[in-house]
Design an enzyme around this catalytic site. Structure first.
Site, PDB file in Angstrom:
ATOM      1  N   SER A 116       0.834  -1.198   0.000  1.00 40.88           N
ATOM      2  CA  SER A 116       0.000   0.000   0.000  1.00 40.88           C
ATOM      3  C   SER A 116       0.877   1.260   0.000  1.00 40.88           C
ATOM      4  O   SER A 116       1.788   1.376   0.810  1.00 40.88           O
ATOM      5  CB  SER A 116      -0.899  -0.021   1.229  1.00 40.88           C
ATOM      6  OG  SER A 116      -1.669   1.132   1.257  1.00 40.88           O
ATOM      7  N   GLY A 117       0.603   2.139  -0.905  1.00 43.72           N
ATOM      8  CA  GLY A 117       1.344   3.393  -0.974  1.00 43.72           C
ATOM      9  C   GLY A 117       2.578   3.308  -1.848  1.00 43.72           C
ATOM     10  O   GLY A 117       3.347   4.262  -1.959  1.00 43.72           O
ATOM     11  N   THR A 121      -1.545   2.491  -8.062  1.00 46.79           N
ATOM     12  CA  THR A 121      -2.631   3.210  -8.728  1.00 46.79           C
ATOM     13  C   THR A 121      -2.072   4.313  -9.619  1.00 46.79           C
ATOM     14  O   THR A 121      -2.531   4.510 -10.748  1.00 46.79           O
ATOM     15  CB  THR A 121      -3.589   3.786  -7.666  1.00 46.79           C
ATOM     16  OG1 THR A 121      -4.052   2.708  -6.864  1.00 46.79           O
ATOM     17  CG2 THR A 121      -4.756   4.474  -8.320  1.00 46.79           C
ATOM     18  N   ASN A 166      -1.360   5.356   3.204  1.00 48.16           N
ATOM     19  CA  ASN A 166      -1.509   6.040   1.918  1.00 48.16           C
ATOM     20  C   ASN A 166      -2.730   6.948   1.989  1.00 48.16           C
ATOM     21  O   ASN A 166      -3.809   6.517   2.371  1.00 48.16           O
ATOM     22  CB  ASN A 166      -1.679   4.966   0.823  1.00 48.16           C
ATOM     23  CG  ASN A 166      -1.811   5.574  -0.560  1.00 48.16           C
ATOM     24  OD1 ASN A 166      -1.848   6.793  -0.710  1.00 48.16           O
ATOM     25  ND2 ASN A 166      -1.894   4.718  -1.571  1.00 48.16           N
ATOM     26  N   SER A 169      -5.526   5.475  -0.559  1.00 46.66           N
ATOM     27  CA  SER A 169      -5.339   4.033  -0.669  1.00 46.66           C
ATOM     28  C   SER A 169      -6.550   3.377  -1.332  1.00 46.66           C
ATOM     29  O   SER A 169      -7.691   3.662  -0.985  1.00 46.66           O
ATOM     30  CB  SER A 169      -5.126   3.458   0.720  1.00 46.66           C
ATOM     31  OG  SER A 169      -4.886   2.081   0.626  1.00 46.66           O
ATOM     32  N   SER A 170      -6.253   2.521  -2.300  1.00 49.30           N
ATOM     33  CA  SER A 170      -7.355   1.814  -2.966  1.00 49.30           C
ATOM     34  C   SER A 170      -7.883   0.757  -2.019  1.00 49.30           C
ATOM     35  O   SER A 170      -7.128  -0.103  -1.581  1.00 49.30           O
ATOM     36  CB  SER A 170      -6.853   1.144  -4.243  1.00 49.30           C
ATOM     37  OG  SER A 170      -6.024   2.013  -4.964  1.00 49.30           O
ATOM     38  N   GLY A 393      -1.917  -4.236  -2.280  1.00 50.55           N
ATOM     39  CA  GLY A 393      -0.652  -4.895  -1.974  1.00 50.55           C
ATOM     40  C   GLY A 393      -0.734  -5.625  -0.643  1.00 50.55           C
ATOM     41  O   GLY A 393      -1.697  -5.479   0.130  1.00 50.55           O
ATOM     42  N   GLU A 395      -0.491  -6.524   2.975  1.00 47.79           N
ATOM     43  CA  GLU A 395      -0.729  -5.594   4.085  1.00 47.79           C
ATOM     44  C   GLU A 395      -0.434  -6.245   5.433  1.00 47.79           C
ATOM     45  O   GLU A 395      -0.893  -7.348   5.693  1.00 47.79           O
ATOM     46  CB  GLU A 395      -2.196  -5.148   4.092  1.00 47.79           C
ATOM     47  CG  GLU A 395      -2.422  -3.859   3.343  1.00 47.79           C
ATOM     48  CD  GLU A 395      -3.871  -3.403   3.415  1.00 47.79           C
ATOM     49  OE1 GLU A 395      -4.199  -2.458   2.697  1.00 47.79           O
ATOM     50  OE2 GLU A 395      -4.657  -3.962   4.201  1.00 47.79           O
TER      51      GLU A 395
HETATM   52  N1  LIG Z   1       5.328   7.962  -9.898  1.00 47.48           N
HETATM   53  C1  LIG Z   1       4.995   8.734  -8.881  1.00 47.48           C
HETATM   54  N2  LIG Z   1       5.392  10.018  -8.883  1.00 47.48           N
HETATM   55  C2  LIG Z   1       5.077  10.827  -7.869  1.00 47.48           C
HETATM   56  N3  LIG Z   1       4.360  10.432  -6.794  1.00 47.48           N
HETATM   57  C3  LIG Z   1       3.955   9.161  -6.736  1.00 47.48           C
HETATM   58  C4  LIG Z   1       4.238   8.249  -7.784  1.00 47.48           C
HETATM   59  N4  LIG Z   1       3.708   7.080  -7.448  1.00 47.48           N
HETATM   60  C5  LIG Z   1       3.092   7.250  -6.231  1.00 47.48           C
HETATM   61  N5  LIG Z   1       3.244   8.499  -5.814  1.00 47.48           N
HETATM   62  C6  LIG Z   1       2.753   9.077  -4.543  1.00 47.48           C
HETATM   63  O1  LIG Z   1       2.426   8.026  -3.694  1.00 47.48           O
HETATM   64  C7  LIG Z   1       1.058   8.048  -3.338  1.00 47.48           C
HETATM   65  C8  LIG Z   1       0.525   6.650  -3.240  1.00 47.48           C
HETATM   66  O2  LIG Z   1       0.492   6.055  -4.497  1.00 47.48           O
HETATM   67  P1  LIG Z   1      -0.671   5.052  -4.925  1.00 47.48           P
HETATM   68  O3  LIG Z   1      -1.974   5.555  -4.467  1.00 47.48           O
HETATM   69  O4  LIG Z   1      -0.483   4.783  -6.329  1.00 47.48           O
HETATM   70  O5  LIG Z   1      -0.298   3.803  -4.089  1.00 47.48           O
HETATM   71  P2  LIG Z   1      -0.920   2.351  -4.205  1.00 47.48           P
HETATM   72  O6  LIG Z   1       0.232   1.469  -4.458  1.00 47.48           O
HETATM   73  O7  LIG Z   1      -2.017   2.363  -5.165  1.00 47.48           O
HETATM   74  O8  LIG Z   1      -1.419   2.110  -2.758  1.00 47.48           O
HETATM   75  P3  LIG Z   1      -2.718   1.319  -2.271  1.00 47.48           P
HETATM   76  O9  LIG Z   1      -2.356  -0.083  -2.309  1.00 47.48           O
HETATM   77  O10 LIG Z   1      -2.906   1.856  -0.935  1.00 47.48           O
HETATM   78  O11 LIG Z   1      -3.797   1.711  -3.194  1.00 47.48           O
HETATM   79  C9  LIG Z   1       0.380   8.845  -4.396  1.00 47.48           C
HETATM   80  O12 LIG Z   1      -0.759   9.475  -3.912  1.00 47.48           O
HETATM   81  C10 LIG Z   1       1.472   9.839  -4.771  1.00 47.48           C
HETATM   82  O13 LIG Z   1       1.455  10.908  -3.866  1.00 47.48           O
HETATM   83 MG   LIG Z   2      -3.949   2.154  -5.095  1.00 49.75          MG
END
Ligand SMILES: Nc1ncnc2c1ncn2[C@@H]1O[C@H](COP(=O)(O)OP(=O)(O)OP(=O)(O)O)[C@@H](O)[C@H]1O
Ligand SMILES: [Mg+2]
Length: 1014
Positions: A116-117, A121, A166, A169-170, A393, A395
């Site tokens: 997560s994070g 996404t 996050n 977070s999805s 992811g 957790e």
């Molecule tokens: N390529 C990137 N460039 C800049 N910031 C990023 C990038 N990828 C992620 N982030 C930062 O990290 C945060 C978390 O990313 P994201 O929501 O994609 O995580 P996730 O893997 O989908 O987590 P979850 O499993 O909780 O959904 C985003 O809101 C953003 O602020």
């Molecule tokens: Mg996500």
């Protein structure tokens, strides 16, 4: 120049860039230790290079800051370019999947994993944006793209929430198919959603929030809307929003997001009524959360929130009393009858929350269906798809419950898929290629998957059994059953089963799974309920047909389906790593990352990729790149590529243990062997480049010359065409003119008409032109005058006169006074002699002189004697004696009053003009002049006979001086002369061969002139 060909080696791009920052592909690391891996990752991360490859797998490290690498320019850069030619990028992976799909016409999926994070996404959004921008498009299809892009904010609003890990977070798993037609247009999409974390609707841990949409509505909803929904603009007012005590977060702008979501809802074609219903449901959940129960004296629950109840029932259109009953009573069977049994407050709250979760969960499903409807492509032509899997992811929390169990199970399944698709397939490649290799040890997590999902024996089966079992099944009985069944499983531990050391770390109600990614301890509390997704039946009546089932089993079968979907496709992987727990930009938490690298199996992946052989490439591709390094293979290898490669590597001095020849590929054991080859290639490329350049320059110059020549020919042809056209026009014009001319000529005599006017004008002009050049030059020229055409006769005559007048005038103006005087004299001469004396015409051209004897030549004595008289003219003459006609040369001097005959100093005779009664000359060409003198005085001498060479001049002067014109007679034949008073003789004139003068036998003076001219 572009030497690189399609299908080029993954390695080479990285090779050339390997000295820049770190290594772009881990496969090329010299040693495959975790430390080397991490140090490369760190080196790159510190330069904001967040992407690195392991072969075709992309490792991405969350930078927690905006990088300027996602703009249109970058997209264009990666479009259609070979995977390894540019620095690693999510666009490269997206583009490569896309192009492989198009060329091989098969289906693909991109699995994005990470905790997560970690940025899953975000990565999936980047891919979607890349396709939206870079795929060819027609305007019609743009709407599909818009919908696909806009589905994100909507789903995120309803399915994402701020968690401790996050801020966005999805809370559901998402698999999205993007459908492409054969041209590569994105023409449709479909979303599958997995296991929404519904418990979040009613409960949030400290520091976490409910789903974004609630806050967006309360913060951003328009006044009217809130009023209509009975909401207040204050999150604190709602129980369901405040449990995490962080309703307002600085990193989230709910107001703005509200606008985005509203707009997105419109784009994905959800109509106004549906949108209203959607918000009514969201509002109703908030109202429901504020239902407050009290217990009466019997401990029975009583619903005290009438206002909320009214809002809820009016928003959802359910009967308020039925609902009240449903939340505070339940039906129980008593001897085949159903009776209502009152709830305790705990039960009532449980029922309320269950309703809230069910309502929200169904709404989410509805929304996904709506989005799918709007993105659906009804066209039946064959399509290929790229699936994007953005799934929660792994957790691990301090307290892990049913949701974490499901999520981690899902990750086990995906790891299993990954193992099957990559680790195994990698090793299968060796087999297929007939390459000996040492199998790489990797942990196969199938054992854990089985532990969870095996029929009848797996945890999920046992959970289901407990849920369905009659009697008092509880979470703890479930745990006991697990202990019974799993007792000795190496990946399962409970407090009871554990050894002493481990027991200390476990509570009695916990069980621990040793996941592939690490140990997770789950608390069994709530497992049964959550699995049941239980709604008491009477509540189900209220909220219509909520199907309830066995959640974990459902989840299991949906994962099974997903696995099937994915197995049928080509896989691409994006592994997201979280750089630190505190969301700080630029912070590289080595321990955290080391852990992720481990559980994502990156090292294993790397090792298998390199298992013995760091590098492999199809023979043709290898040969194509390195053939310049060997004379035998450059520029063309005619035989089998494999043989060419063998020759090539022999030439390069590869040792036998350094490489293996497979069936279709060469396998190279160490990266350094390839580096050496690549370095040699780089050097050779320069030489080649120079050679090619020279060749190319020559070729270009030749081409240039050819081009110029062609251009010249073209211009020439064009010019000739132009000339020919001009010529043609000219001829046509000439024909016209000539025709007109002829017609004009034929009608020239007629009255002026259109036919002849031009001709006549031409005739006139041409005559005038000719005339201009041929005008008579002198006054006397009477013959030179151009004969005029008929039309010009009159004009010509006028012009002729004008011209002659002009000439005369010009002549006259040119005459001097002397000449004028002379001419006047000549006029006198003419009057006297013209047509009368033969020699006259010849005399005309001889100008008259002032005198023929100058004063110096006259004797001074003579001058003395006549000094009173002015000498007007003198001329030498021959005087013939009166007796015998002897010739005597004398000077004849004319003064104002007389003519003197002088011999030297003597004046021989003075003839007063008054006594000069006549002057005779002959009509012939002789020069004889006879002065007839009045002869009363006998002393006076008789007539004077003279011969003068300047006869006309002399006589003209004399007539002018003495006014004697009329006295001059031109006589034919003979002139009578008086020699003395009364004594006569004559001068006879004849013509003969020779002119002569003599005394004739008759005593006359005989004068013979030359023959007459006419
Ligand atoms: N390529 C990137 N460039 C800049 N910031 C990023 C990038 N990828 C992620 N982030 C930062 O990290 C945060 C978390 O990313 P994201 O929501 O994609 O995580 P996730 O893997 O989908 O987590 P979850 O499993 O909780 O959904 C985003 O809101 C953003 O602020
Ligand atoms: Mg996500």
């Amino acid at each position: 120049m572009y030497l690189v060909v399609q299908g080029q080696l993954d390695m080479e791009g990285a090779l050339t860039a390997r000295d820049r920052v770190g290594i772009q592909d881990f496969v090329l690391l010299d040693e495959t230790t975790e430390t080397a891996f991490l140090s490369n990752l760190k080196k790159r991360f510190s330069e904001d290079l967040i992407y690195t490859y392991i072969g075709t797998l992309l490792v991405s490290v969350n930078p927690y800051k905006e990088l300027d690498i996602y703009n249109k320019k970058q997209m264009d850069l990666y479009m259609g370019v070979n995977f390894f030619e540019l620095p690693p990028h999510i666009y490269a992976l997206a583009d490569n999947a896309y192009h492989t799909m198009l060329t091989e016409f098969n289906n693909h999926f991109i699995l994005i994993s990470g905790e997560s994070g970690a940025g899953k996404t975000e990565a999936s959004k980047k891919i979607l944006q890349y396709y939206a921008v870079s795929c060819p498009s027609t305007t019609l299809l743009d709407t599909v793209r818009d919908k696909m892009l806009m589905s994100n904010p909507v789903l995120e609003a309803f399915g994402n929430a701020k968690t401790l890990k996050n801020d966005n977070s999805s809370r559901f798993g998402k698999y999205m198919d993007i459908q492409f037609d054969s041209q590569g247009d994105a023409v449709g999409g479909h979303i599958l959603n997995y296991l929404l974390e519904k418990s979040r609707v009613v409960h949030q841990n400290h520091g976490e929030r409910n789903f974004h949409i609630f806050y967006q509505l309360v913060q951003g909803g328009e006044e009217d809307l809130l009023h209509q929904l009975g909401l207040e603009r204050d999150c604190q007012h709602y129980n369901y929003l405040t449990q995490g005590e962080c309703a307002i977060v600085s990193s989230i702008n709910d107001k703005n997001d509200w606008k985005t979501v509203k707009n997105a809802l419109n784009v994905i074609n959800i109509d106004e009524t549906d949108i209203n219903h959607l918000f009514e449901i969201i509002a109703s959940v908030l109202h429901l959360g504020n239902f407050h129960f009290e217990s009466n004296s019997k401990g029975q629950a009583i619903l005290n929130s009438n206002a909320e109840l009214r809002w809820f029932s009016s928003l959802l259109g359910v009967n308020a009393e039925t609902l009240r009953k449903g939340l505070t009573f339940r039906w129980i069977e008593v001897k085949k009858d159903e009776v209502l049994s009152p709830f305790t407050t705990d039960h009532a709250i449980y029922a309320r929350d269950a309703l809230a979760k069910a309502v929200y969960g169904r709404t989410f499903t509805w929304l996904v269906n709506k989005i799918n409807e709007s993105m659906e492509n009804t066209n039946s032509t064959r399509k290929t798809v790229i699936g994007l899997l953005d799934i929660y992811g792994f957790e691990v929390f301090n307290l892990n419950s049913f949701e974490q169990f499901c999520i981690n199970y899902c990750n086990e399944k995906l790891q299993q898929l990954f193992i099957q698709l990559t680790l195994k397939s990698e090793q299968e490649e060796y087999e297929a290629e007939n390459i000996e290799w040492e199998p790489v040890q990797f942990f196969n997590n199938k054992i854990i998957c089985d532990l969870v999902e095996e029929r009848h024996r797996g945890i999920i089966s046992i959970l289901d059994e407990e849920c369905l079992r009659p009697g008092d099944a509880t979470d703890l009985t479930f745990l006991e059953r697990l202990e019974e069944k799993m007792g000795s499983h190496p990946h399962f531990v409970t407090h009871r089963l554990a050894d002493k050391m481990t027991r200390k770390t476990l509570e009695r109600g916990d069980f621990r799974l040793l996941h592939y990614a690490g140990e997770v301890t789950y608390c069994v509390v709530g497992f049964l309920d959550k699995n049941n997704d239980l709604l008491y039946r009477n509540i189900k009546d209220v909220s219509l047909h909520v199907s309830y089932g066995i959640v974990a089993t459902q989840f299991k079968s949906s994962l099974l389906k997903l696995t099937e979907i994915l197995m049928a496709k080509e896989a691409w992987y994006v592994r997201c790593l979280k750089s630190n727990e505190s969301k700080q930009p630029g912070k590289f938490d080595e321990a955290l990352i080391r852990h992720q690298v481990k559980y994502l199996g990156l090292m294993e992946h790397l090792r298998v990729r390199r298992a013995g052989f760091a590098y492999r490439r199809r023979y043709d591709v290898f040969l194509q790149r390195y053939k310049p390094l060997c004379p035998a293979t450059w520029p063309h290898w005619r035989g089998e590529p494999a043989d060419g490669v063998e020759v090539l590597v022999q030439h390069l001095g590869y040792l036998p243990h350094e490489y293996k020849m497979g069936r279709t590929k060469i396998f190279i054991r160490h990266a350094r062997t390839l580096f050496a080859t690549e370095d040699a290639f780089e050097r050779c490329k320069h030489e080649l480049a120079t050679r090619l350049q020279a060749k190319y320059k020559g070729y270009k110059a030749k081409g240039e010359f050819k081009k110029q020549k062609e251009a010249a020919t073209k211009i020439e042809t064009c010019w000739r065409g132009v000339q020919a056209r001009k010529e043609r026009e000219k001829r046509a014009w000439a024909v016209k003119v000539i025709k007109k001319f002829i017609k004009g000529y034929m009608t020239r005599g007629e009255a002026k008409s259109t036919d002849n006017s031009e001709y006549l004008a031409f005739v006139r002009q041409s005559y005038l032109n000719r005339l201009k050049d041929k005008l008579p030059k002198t006054v006397l020229d009477k013959t030179t005058w151009l004969t005029p055409p008929a039309v010009m006769t009159e004009t010509s005559e006028l012009l002729r006169k004008i011209h002659s007048r002009l000439l005369v005038r010009r002549y006259v103006r040119g005459i001097t006074p002397q000449k004028k005087a002379q001419l006047q004299l000549k006029v006198i001469t003419s009057n006297i002699f013209k047509g009368k004396k033969d020699s006259y015409p010849q005399s005309i051209a001889q100008p008259f002189e002032k005198t023929r004897i100058s004063d110096q030549d006259i004797n001074v004595k003579v001058l003395q004697m006549i000094r009173n008289e002015q000498i007007k003219y003198s001329v030498p003459v021959i005087k013939y004696d009166r007796n015998g006609f002897k010739p005597r040369p004398r000077q004849l001097i004319l003064t104002q009053t007389a003519a003197y005959v002088v011999e030297e100093a003597k004046i021989k005779q003075r003839v007063l003009y008054t006594s000069l009664k006549g002057i005779s000359v002959s009509n012939l060409s002789d020069g004889i002049i006879v002065f007839h003198i009045t002869c009363e005085d006998p002393k006076q001498k008789g007539d004077l006979v003279m011969q003068c060479d300047h006869l006309f001049e002399f006589l003209t002067k004399l007539s002018a001086i003495a006014n004697k014109q009329n006295a001059i007679k031109v006589v034919q034949g003979s002139i009578k002369i008086e020699i003395q008073a009364g004594k006569e003789s004559a001068v006879d004139f004849t013509t003969g061969q020779e002119p002569m003068v003599y005394k004739g036998k008759n005593g006359h003076l005989m004068v013979v002139s030359g023959p007459r001219l006419n």
